[in-house]
Design a protein around this motif. Sequence first.
Motif, mmCIF file in Angstrom:
data_model
loop_
_atom_site.group_PDB
_atom_site.id
_atom_site.type_symbol
_atom_site.label_atom_id
_atom_site.label_comp_id
_atom_site.label_asym_id
_atom_site.label_seq_id
_atom_site.Cartn_x
_atom_site.Cartn_y
_atom_site.Cartn_z
ATOM 1 N N LEU A 85 0.836 -1.199 0.000
ATOM 2 C CA LEU A 85 0.000 0.000 0.000
ATOM 3 C C LEU A 85 0.871 1.248 0.000
ATOM 4 O O LEU A 85 1.725 1.417 0.872
ATOM 5 C CB LEU A 85 -0.924 0.006 1.225
ATOM 6 N N ASN A 86 0.643 2.115 -0.971
ATOM 7 C CA ASN A 86 1.416 3.347 -1.093
ATOM 8 C C ASN A 86 0.645 4.582 -0.635
ATOM 9 O O ASN A 86 1.197 5.679 -0.591
ATOM 10 C CB ASN A 86 1.854 3.546 -2.551
ATOM 11 N N GLN A 87 -0.622 4.400 -0.307
ATOM 12 C CA GLN A 87 -1.451 5.499 0.151
ATOM 13 C C GLN A 87 -2.555 4.946 1.038
ATOM 14 O O GLN A 87 -2.841 3.743 1.018
ATOM 15 C CB GLN A 87 -2.065 6.240 -1.038
ATOM 16 N N VAL A 88 -3.166 5.819 1.819
ATOM 17 C CA VAL A 88 -4.344 5.462 2.595
ATOM 18 C C VAL A 88 -5.339 6.609 2.476
ATOM 19 O O VAL A 88 -5.000 7.716 2.037
ATOM 20 C CB VAL A 88 -4.031 5.175 4.081
ATOM 21 N N PHE A 89 -6.573 6.333 2.878
ATOM 22 C CA PHE A 89 -7.632 7.336 2.834
ATOM 23 C C PHE A 89 -8.417 7.298 4.143
ATOM 24 O O PHE A 89 -8.606 6.233 4.733
ATOM 25 C CB PHE A 89 -8.590 7.062 1.671
ATOM 26 N N TYR A 90 -8.841 8.446 4.573
ATOM 27 C CA TYR A 90 -9.730 8.568 5.733
ATOM 28 C C TYR A 90 -11.054 9.185 5.285
ATOM 29 O O TYR A 90 -11.075 10.059 4.414
ATOM 30 C CB TYR A 90 -9.131 9.493 6.795
ATOM 31 N N HIS A 91 -12.121 8.765 5.930
ATOM 32 C CA HIS A 91 -13.409 9.422 5.766
ATOM 33 C C HIS A 91 -13.522 10.557 6.779
ATOM 34 O O HIS A 91 -13.240 10.374 7.963
ATOM 35 C CB HIS A 91 -14.567 8.441 5.989
ATOM 36 N N LEU A 92 -13.970 11.710 6.307
ATOM 37 C CA LEU A 92 -14.254 12.866 7.159
ATOM 38 C C LEU A 92 -15.729 13.210 6.967
ATOM 39 O O LEU A 92 -16.096 14.178 6.299
ATOM 40 C CB LEU A 92 -13.357 14.052 6.780
ATOM 41 N N TYR A 93 -16.592 12.387 7.535
ATOM 42 C CA TYR A 93 -18.015 12.439 7.208
ATOM 43 C C TYR A 93 -18.674 13.775 7.530
ATOM 44 O O TYR A 93 -19.577 14.221 6.804
ATOM 45 C CB TYR A 93 -18.751 11.310 7.942
ATOM 46 N N PHE A 94 -18.273 14.433 8.616
ATOM 47 C CA PHE A 94 -18.927 15.691 8.984
ATOM 48 C C PHE A 94 -18.781 16.772 7.911
ATOM 49 O O PHE A 94 -19.571 17.723 7.867
ATOM 50 C CB PHE A 94 -18.363 16.209 10.309
ATOM 51 N N VAL A 152 -13.263 13.139 2.086
ATOM 52 C CA VAL A 152 -12.186 12.149 2.067
ATOM 53 C C VAL A 152 -10.838 12.844 2.262
ATOM 54 O O VAL A 152 -10.570 13.887 1.656
ATOM 55 C CB VAL A 152 -12.183 11.365 0.734
ATOM 56 N N LEU A 153 -10.007 12.248 3.113
ATOM 57 C CA LEU A 153 -8.634 12.704 3.303
ATOM 58 C C LEU A 153 -7.718 11.787 2.496
ATOM 59 O O LEU A 153 -7.689 10.575 2.730
ATOM 60 C CB LEU A 153 -8.248 12.657 4.784
ATOM 61 N N GLU A 154 -6.999 12.360 1.531
ATOM 62 C CA GLU A 154 -6.077 11.600 0.698
ATOM 63 C C GLU A 154 -4.673 11.717 1.298
ATOM 64 O O GLU A 154 -4.163 12.832 1.461
ATOM 65 C CB GLU A 154 -6.087 12.132 -0.732
ATOM 66 N N VAL A 155 -4.062 10.592 1.600
ATOM 67 C CA VAL A 155 -2.793 10.587 2.338
ATOM 68 C C VAL A 155 -1.712 9.872 1.535
ATOM 69 O O VAL A 155 -1.890 8.713 1.126
ATOM 70 C CB VAL A 155 -2.954 9.887 3.711
ATOM 71 N N LYS A 156 -0.593 10.547 1.331
ATOM 72 C CA LYS A 156 0.586 9.928 0.720
ATOM 73 C C LYS A 156 1.483 9.404 1.840
ATOM 74 O O LYS A 156 1.855 10.147 2.746
ATOM 75 C CB LYS A 156 1.329 10.947 -0.139
ATOM 76 N N LYS A 202 -12.054 8.372 9.991
ATOM 77 C CA LYS A 202 -12.204 6.916 9.947
ATOM 78 C C LYS A 202 -11.454 6.358 8.747
ATOM 79 O O LYS A 202 -11.741 6.727 7.599
ATOM 80 C CB LYS A 202 -13.689 6.563 9.861
ATOM 81 N N LEU A 203 -10.515 5.479 8.989
ATOM 82 C CA LEU A 203 -9.722 4.902 7.909
ATOM 83 C C LEU A 203 -10.617 4.110 6.970
ATOM 84 O O LEU A 203 -11.461 3.320 7.405
ATOM 85 C CB LEU A 203 -8.627 3.992 8.467
ATOM 86 N N ALA A 204 -10.445 4.335 5.684
ATOM 87 C CA ALA A 204 -11.252 3.648 4.675
ATOM 88 C C ALA A 204 -10.865 2.170 4.581
ATOM 89 O O ALA A 204 -9.730 1.789 4.891
ATOM 90 C CB ALA A 204 -11.088 4.324 3.319
ATOM 91 N N GLU A 205 -11.811 1.389 4.132
ATOM 92 C CA GLU A 205 -11.561 -0.049 3.966
ATOM 93 C C GLU A 205 -10.813 -0.330 2.667
ATOM 94 O O GLU A 205 -11.036 0.331 1.644
ATOM 95 C CB GLU A 205 -12.893 -0.804 3.980
ATOM 96 N N TYR A 206 -9.917 -1.303 2.737
ATOM 97 C CA TYR A 206 -9.220 -1.814 1.560
ATOM 98 C C TYR A 206 -9.447 -3.319 1.547
ATOM 99 O O TYR A 206 -9.190 -4.011 2.541
ATOM 100 C CB TYR A 206 -7.719 -1.506 1.655
ATOM 101 N N ASP A 207 -9.957 -3.840 0.422
ATOM 102 C CA ASP A 207 -10.190 -5.272 0.333
ATOM 103 C C ASP A 207 -9.831 -5.769 -1.065
ATOM 104 O O ASP A 207 -9.101 -5.093 -1.796
ATOM 105 C CB ASP A 207 -11.636 -5.617 0.711
ATOM 106 N N TYR A 208 -10.333 -6.915 -1.450
ATOM 107 C CA TYR A 208 -9.965 -7.505 -2.737
ATOM 108 C C TYR A 208 -10.374 -6.632 -3.914
ATOM 109 O O TYR A 208 -9.857 -6.787 -5.021
ATOM 110 C CB TYR A 208 -10.575 -8.907 -2.871
ATOM 111 N N GLU A 209 -11.311 -5.720 -3.687
ATOM 112 C CA GLU A 209 -11.726 -4.788 -4.736
ATOM 113 C C GLU A 209 -10.887 -3.513 -4.739
ATOM 114 O O GLU A 209 -11.059 -2.671 -5.629
ATOM 115 C CB GLU A 209 -13.198 -4.409 -4.547
#
Length: 621
Positions: A85-94, A152-156, A202-209
């Motif tokens: 994984l080279n990046q992650v994403f967080y949800h910022l729902y508010f 969404v928070l885009e994180v490198k 909230k960290l986004a989910e990563y799965d087979y998709e």
Amino acid sequence: MNRIYFYILSSILILSCGSSQMVENPPKTPKAPETPQPLTVETSSNPCYWQQHVDYKMEIDVDVNNYQYEGKQTLVYTNNSPDILNQVFYHLYFNAFQPGSEMDVRSRNIPDPDSRVEDRISKLKPDEIGYIKVNSLKQNGQVLTYETVGTVLEVKLAEPIKPGESVTFDMLFDAQIPVQIRRSGRVNNEGVALSMAQWYPKLAEYDYEGWHADPYIGREFHGVWGDFDVKISIDKNYTLGGTGYLQNPNEIGHGYQTDTLKQPNTKKLTWHFVAPTVHDFTWAADPNYIHDTIQVPNGPLLHFLYKNSMPKDKLNNWKKLQPKAVELMQFYSENIGKYPYDQYSIIQGGDGGMEYGMCTLIAGEGEFSGLFGVTAHEMAHSWFQFLLATNELTNYWMDEGFTEYFGELAECEIFNKPFEKPTKRVYDIYYYYVNSGAEQPQTTHADRFNYNQSSAIAAYYKGYVFLNQLAYVIGKENQKQTIKQYFKDWAFKHPTRTDFIRVAEKVSGLELDWYLNDWTRTINTIDYSVESVQGNKATLKRIGLMPMPIDLTVTYTDGSSEDFYIPLQMMRGEKPTEATIIKDWAWAHPTYSFETSKAIKSVEIDPKNMMADIDKENNKK
């Protein structure tokens, strides 16, 4: 999600204290709960299944005067995938509750906006909006680059996360609680101060998709399984309830039978909750909550938090609800699988009814029938979505449809009512949907429906029909066993529609991919007719594109009758039945004829009306 029921169709069809506050019925302070363990999987449609893991530690400090809070989050993320994984994403729902957000724009453009939203977001003032602002983020101590893009928070990442590796993210953030519009917010229509759902990064989910960094536009959620350790500092006059187990009741003087409050001079109290093996964390707070509890025999402790300012008859409804909630918990545990946690909370809050980890937020001031119905639906979600954690954006119908089915089943059992009545109503809603011209496949992304009503009917009602009709296809006992095996195999995981149908195939011994495909991935319909009856010969016709096996009853001219079963050839077998089994019907053949030993008076297809045949008028001749 909210139990939409018939309300959305009514115009078309005729057819969730202070330190001195008393706590009622307090239990003894519980021992520290053990972490619930995932159930043993005896079978699996995917032996290579994996899922990510995340552990949250959060401390937040809430200012109830300006509805803002500061947060500190330490998150340990374990990459159980085979991918780097080279990046992650967080949800910022508010962030959805700001003028110009995707939720705002979509609501103002869809033909049938949710009446709770409409154009309300566009009119929010700066001190009324919601937001989550990330002020710093580090990976194993290294400062990260990130960008907020809507919700969404885009994180490198500073370093890639390798398969099997765990990393620690440290974050500081601040947030503002929006005016109550959808699910979360402050001072809802019933005056509940704080409904805190989707309130933290909230960290986004990563799965087979791949990544599921969906923007928050209007629909549901998807989260990573893990453990939560949350400390909430708030004005001492507030009572809290929600996900997890309260760790320090004796320190704060709330929630359980306690010793003398140990912090009598402080303006704030810190509530410490621990929630093991969950995929979200929700709480609500109000200075005027009554807190009742009732123990489910051989089950969890149920908590009820509701405002003491309600009219007396509404307060009585909450008292009446409590023993019935015990019956609901027992029914679901018996018919789906045992509830694995030690507590469940029913909390007045939110904007109608919404499921969360170990709790629900529901509206509290309606009639008792509505209060019970919403509780039945939202509690059933503890199994369908919270334990069987489908992705609600892509398998929306699995949690809502299955929940609606079991909510009705439980209500009919508890109040000794016929299940056929609500089931007929649900089938009628499905028929209305088919005839509306607005139907879209159930596999449509939940935010991509042309109409809100379409998404609701596809999820709640077409999903209900799918499960009820499965009993017609494979037999009632096989359907019941499928549900229990599905829970046994997939609790604490992220099952898909294919995972469910594979369980049904293994339980029944039948091939069912055709049923899943036609019902959920197309808008093909079922329509079979009795074309002719001559002497001892009858001819049937398939008009709709969707195949089905056929139950039928033949009445003879001598007054006797006989049940027949026509297997569907592509099922490669038959359901258990006492009917006379005759030759298979191959789908490509539009007609099917059979002969009996006596002269026929009439033939009726599906006399129990379990098949969702869109034209009942031609089912009998």
